[in-house]
Design an enzyme around this catalytic site. Structure first.
Site, mmCIF file in Angstrom:
data_model
loop_
_atom_site.group_PDB
_atom_site.id
_atom_site.type_symbol
_atom_site.label_atom_id
_atom_site.label_comp_id
_atom_site.label_asym_id
_atom_site.label_seq_id
_atom_site.Cartn_x
_atom_site.Cartn_y
_atom_site.Cartn_z
ATOM 1 N N GLY A 15 -50.114 21.909 1.275
ATOM 2 C CA GLY A 15 -50.302 23.317 1.663
ATOM 3 C C GLY A 15 -51.915 23.551 1.737
ATOM 4 C CD GLU A 172 -46.501 39.433 6.425
ATOM 5 O OE1 GLU A 172 -47.717 39.681 6.562
ATOM 6 O OE2 GLU A 172 -45.970 38.221 5.874
ATOM 7 C CB ALA A 317 -54.409 31.298 2.065
HETATM 8 C C1 LIG Z 1 -44.248 34.807 3.859
HETATM 9 C C2 LIG Z 1 -45.721 34.677 3.387
HETATM 10 C C3 LIG Z 1 -46.887 35.190 3.745
HETATM 11 C C4 LIG Z 1 -48.162 35.015 3.154
HETATM 12 N N1 LIG Z 1 -48.967 35.674 3.883
HETATM 13 C C5 LIG Z 1 -50.483 35.483 3.300
HETATM 14 C C6 LIG Z 1 -51.726 36.013 3.833
HETATM 15 O O1 LIG Z 1 -51.552 37.027 4.820
HETATM 16 N N2 LIG Z 1 -52.948 35.699 3.342
HETATM 17 C C7 LIG Z 1 -52.984 35.067 2.183
HETATM 18 O O2 LIG Z 1 -54.109 34.634 1.807
HETATM 19 N N3 LIG Z 1 -52.005 34.520 1.648
HETATM 20 C C8 LIG Z 1 -50.600 34.572 2.184
HETATM 21 N N4 LIG Z 1 -49.629 33.943 1.628
HETATM 22 C C9 LIG Z 1 -49.557 33.231 0.372
HETATM 23 C C10 LIG Z 1 -50.298 31.687 0.809
HETATM 24 O O3 LIG Z 1 -49.594 31.250 1.952
HETATM 25 C C11 LIG Z 1 -50.287 30.930 -0.570
HETATM 26 O O4 LIG Z 1 -50.951 31.499 -1.564
HETATM 27 C C12 LIG Z 1 -50.731 29.410 -0.276
HETATM 28 O O5 LIG Z 1 -49.909 28.914 0.746
HETATM 29 C C13 LIG Z 1 -50.638 28.723 -1.548
HETATM 30 O O6 LIG Z 1 -51.155 27.397 -1.290
HETATM 31 P P1 LIG Z 1 -50.686 26.129 -2.124
HETATM 32 O O7 LIG Z 1 -51.556 25.025 -1.620
HETATM 33 O O8 LIG Z 1 -50.817 26.526 -3.346
HETATM 34 O O9 LIG Z 1 -49.083 25.961 -1.819
HETATM 35 P P2 LIG Z 1 -48.378 25.999 -0.240
HETATM 36 O O10 LIG Z 1 -49.134 26.249 0.817
HETATM 37 O O11 LIG Z 1 -47.030 26.668 -0.591
HETATM 38 O O12 LIG Z 1 -47.945 24.352 -0.236
HETATM 39 C C14 LIG Z 1 -47.195 23.625 -1.103
HETATM 40 C C15 LIG Z 1 -46.757 22.299 -0.544
HETATM 41 O O13 LIG Z 1 -46.345 21.499 -1.452
HETATM 42 C C16 LIG Z 1 -45.114 20.946 -1.029
HETATM 43 N N5 LIG Z 1 -44.228 20.456 -1.873
HETATM 44 C C17 LIG Z 1 -43.746 21.455 -2.824
HETATM 45 N N6 LIG Z 1 -42.804 20.804 -3.789
HETATM 46 C C18 LIG Z 1 -42.904 19.572 -3.439
HETATM 47 C C19 LIG Z 1 -42.429 18.299 -3.941
HETATM 48 N N7 LIG Z 1 -41.474 18.364 -5.086
HETATM 49 N N8 LIG Z 1 -42.550 17.261 -3.424
HETATM 50 C C20 LIG Z 1 -43.528 16.967 -2.381
HETATM 51 N N9 LIG Z 1 -43.942 18.194 -1.697
HETATM 52 C C21 LIG Z 1 -43.632 19.514 -2.248
HETATM 53 C C22 LIG Z 1 -44.392 21.673 0.065
HETATM 54 O O14 LIG Z 1 -43.657 21.321 1.124
HETATM 55 C C23 LIG Z 1 -45.773 22.393 0.539
HETATM 56 O O15 LIG Z 1 -46.413 21.692 1.860
HETATM 57 C C24 LIG Z 1 -48.245 34.047 2.319
HETATM 58 C C25 LIG Z 1 -47.148 33.463 1.568
HETATM 59 C C26 LIG Z 1 -45.863 33.800 2.403
HETATM 60 C C27 LIG Z 1 -44.726 33.260 1.662
#
Ligand SMILES: Cc1cc2nc3c(=O)[nH]c(=O)nc-3n(C[C@H](O)[C@H](O)[C@H](O)COP(=O)(O)OP(=O)(O)OC[C@H]3O[C@@H](n4cnc5c(N)ncnc54)[C@H](O)[C@@H]3O)c2cc1C
Length: 452
Positions: A15, A172, A317
Site C-alpha cells: 500500500g 463522499e 495516506a
Molecule cells: C475508501 C477510502 C478512502 C480514503 N481516502 C483517503 C484520502 O482521501 N486521503 C488520504 O490521505 N487517505 C485516505 N484513505 C486512507 C488511506 O488510503 C490509508 O491511510 C492508506 O492506504 C494506508 O496505507 P497502508 O500502507 O498502511 O495500508 P494499505 O494502503 O491499506 O495497504 C495495505 C496492503 O497490505 C496488503 N495486505 C494486507 N494484509 C496482508 C497479508 N496478510 N498478506 C499480504 N498482504 C497483505 C494489502 O493487500 C494492501 O496492499 C482512504 C481509505 C479508504 C479505504
C-alpha cells in the site's frame, strides 16, 4: 537482484506505506522482498469513484510488479502472510518462510462491525477494489430491479440507500450517490424516477466529519443537504437485516446499505505479540519499531502512534508514506554506519509527522479543506482535493485517464463505468418488494429531533 547485497528487508503490504519504503530503499545495498496478497496497489482515496461508476478499477490500481520494475534489488511475491517468527526472523506465508534482517509491516486496516460481523454481507464496506465493485453492483442493480418491477405494473416507493458512518468515506459515498441519482441516472429510466431516491447518511456522533473543525463539519453538512442527502446524527444503528436497517425502535427499509463506520487494523498486528490498541493497531516506539525488536517496524494504518501534542496520528495516506520513507532512511543509515542488524542500535531520531492539512470531498464542486488555520469549503476545496488526488495517483497513464474522465463527467454528469457484473440478487429485495408494491414502511417515523 544485487548479488553483493546481504541485508534482507522484507516488506509486508504494497500500500502507500510499503511501496514508499520499497522505493526509498531501492538503491541501497539491500535485498528487498515485497509481499502482498494482491498483485496490484490500490489508490484507496478514489475507491468511492469506482463504487459509484465514475472510474474503472484499472484507473485507480497499478500492478505492484510494474511499479517496482526498475528497482533491480526488489522482488515481489504475491502471497498471503499468515504469521511471523520473530526469534528466527522469518515471515510465514501459506506455503513458505521468507527470512529477513529488517521487517517492515505495512498491512493496513479493514472494516470493523463492532462485534456484528454478520452485518458484513448485508452492508459492505469500502476498502478494496472488490468492495467497490460489489457496492457498484448493488447500487446499479437496485435501480434495475425497481425499473423492472415498475414496468411490470407494480410501481415501488422511491428507493432508500443508507450509508452508515459520516467520516470522509461515508460523506463522499453519500454525496456522490445523491449526485448520480439526480443527474447521471435521471434521464435513463422510463418507469421510475431516480431523482426520488432517498440517500440517508447515519452517524452515531453529533457531527458529520467528526475529526474536522466544527465550521468545516457544519459546512459539510450544508453541502450534503444541498445535494439532497438526508443526514441523521446522534443515531446508532442497532441491527441490520436483509434490506432493513434498525436504529433502536426505528426500522427503515433500504435497497442498499453501505458501511463506513469503523476501522479494524490488519490481524497481522496481533501476531507480533506486542501491545495493540482497541482497533488492533500496534503500539510502536517513537522510531516505529516494536518493543525489544529494533529490526521490526510497523507503519501506516496498522500503527498506533501519537504526535508531540499527544494526538493519535490519523489513518491517512501521507502518514503511511512518510512513515515508509522514515523507516527506509533509518535502515539505510544504520547499514551505512555498519550498525545493521542492531540488537541495541544507537538511539534513533523519532518519527515526526508534520500535518500539511486535511481534505474531504463531498461531491461535484463540494468539499472541505483544512490547511493549518486556513479552512475552505466548496469549489476551491474541491479543486484542491482534485489536484492533490490526481497528482498522487501512481502512473502518468492513470493520472491522464482520471483527469480526462473527471473533466468529461464534470461537464456531462456522465458515469461511464455503469456495469453490473456478478450476482443479480440484492439482499432483502425479494422479501421487501415482492407482492407489496413498494418499499417497506417505517414502523416508527424517525424522530424529528434527530433530523438535521
Ligand atoms: C475508501 C477510502 C478512502 C480514503 N481516502 C483517503 C484520502 O482521501 N486521503 C488520504 O490521505 N487517505 C485516505 N484513505 C486512507 C488511506 O488510503 C490509508 O491511510 C492508506 O492506504 C494506508 O496505507 P497502508 O500502507 O498502511 O495500508 P494499505 O494502503 O491499506 O495497504 C495495505 C496492503 O497490505 C496488503 N495486505 C494486507 N494484509 C496482508 C497479508 N496478510 N498478506 C499480504 N498482504 C497483505 C494489502 O493487500 C494492501 O496492499 C482512504 C481509505 C479508504 C479505504
Amino acid at each position: 537482484m544485487n548479488g553483493k547485497a546481504t541485508h534482507r528487508v522484507v516488506i509486508v503490504g504494497a500500500g502507500f506505506g510499503g511501496l514508499n519504503a520499497a522505493t526509498s530503499l531501492a538503491d541501497a545495498p539491500v535485498q528487498i522482498t515485497v509481499i502482498d496478497r494482491s498483485n496490484f496497489h490500490t489508490f484507496q482515496p478514489l475507491l468511492y469513484q469506482v463504487a459509484t461508476a465514475g472510474l474503472s478499477p484499472g484507473e485507480i490500481a497499478s500492478p505492484i510488479r510494474s511499479i517496482l520494475r526498475h528497482h533491480k534489488n526488489v522482488e515481489v511475491l504475491m502471497a498471503e502472510v499468515t504469521d511471523f517468527d520473530l526469534e528466527r526472523r522469518v515471515v510465514q506465508t501459506e506455503d513458505q518462510e521468507v527470512p529477513y534482517d529488517s521487517l517492515i509491516l505495512a498491512a493496513g486496516a479493514s472494516h470493523a462491525y463492532f462485534g456484528h460481523d454478520e452485518w458484513e454481507t448485508l452492508a459492505p464496506g469500502l476498502k478494496t477494489i472488490e468492495d467497490a465493485l460489489e457496492i457498484r453492483r448493488r447500487v446499479l442493480l437496485a435501480f434495475e430491479l425497481a425499473e423492472r418491477q415498475a414496468s411490470a405494473g407494480n410501481p415501488a416507493e422511491p428507493l432508500n440507500f443508507v450509508v452508515v458512518g459520516a467520516g470522509p468515506t461515508g460523506v463522499e459515498l453519500a454525496g456522490t450517490l445523491a449526485e448520480i441519482c439526480r443527474h447521471a441516472l435521471a434521464q435513463d429510466f422510463r418507469s421510475i424516477d431516480p431523482r426520488r431516491t432517498h440517500i440517508h447518511l447515519i452517524e452515531g456522533g453529533p457531527h458529520v466529519l467528526p475529526a474536522y473543525p466544527e465550521d468545516l463539519s457544519r459546512s459539510a453538512l450544508e453541502q450534503l443537504q444541498r445535494l439532497g442527502v438526508e443526514v441523521l446524527t446522534s443515531t446508532m444503528v442497532t441491527k441490520i437485516e436483509p434490506g432493513v436497517i434498525c436504529m433502536g425502535e426505528t426500522r427503515m427499509s433500504a435497497a442498499v446499505i453501505l458501511w463506513a463506520a469503523g476501522v479494524a487494523a490488519s490481524p497481522l498486528g496481533k501476531k507480533l505479540g506486542v501491545l495493540v490498541d482497541r482497533a488492533g493497531r500496534v503500539l510502536v516506539q517513537p522510531d516505529l519499531s516494536i518493543a525489544d525488536h529494533p529490526e521490526v517496524f510497523v507503519i501506516g494504518d496498522l500503527t498506533a502512534l501519537k504526535d508531540a501534542s499527544g494526538k493519535m496520528l490519523p489513518g491517512v495516506a501521507p502518514v503511511a508514506i512518510l512513515e515508509g520513507r522514515y523507516v527506509a532512511k533509518v535502515i539505510r543509515g544504520e547499514i551505512a554506519r555498519g550498525e545493521a542488524l542492531p540488537r541495541q542500535p544507537a538511539p534513533r531520531k523519532p518519527f515526526h509527522y508534520w500535518d500539511k492539512g486535511n481534505l474531504a470531498t463531498i461531491g461535484r464542486a463540494a468539499a472541505v479543506a483544512q490547511f493549518g488555520k486556513i479552512h475552505i469549503s466548496g469549489f476551491m476545496a474541491w479543486l484542491a482535493w482534485l489536484f492533490v488526488h490526481i497528482l498522487f495517483l501512481i502512473g502518468f497513464r492513470n493520472r491522464l485517464l482520471v483527469f480526462i474522465q473527471w473533466a468529461w463527467s464534470y461537464f456531462t454528469y456522465e458515469r461511464g463505468a455503469r456495469l453490473i457484473t456478478g450476482s443479480v440478487n440484492l439482499p432483502g429485495w425479494e422479501g421487501l418488494h415482492s407482492g407489496r408494491g413498494g418499499v417497506i414502511e417505517r414502523e416508527q417515523e424517525i424522530p424529528a429531533a434527530t433530523r438535521k
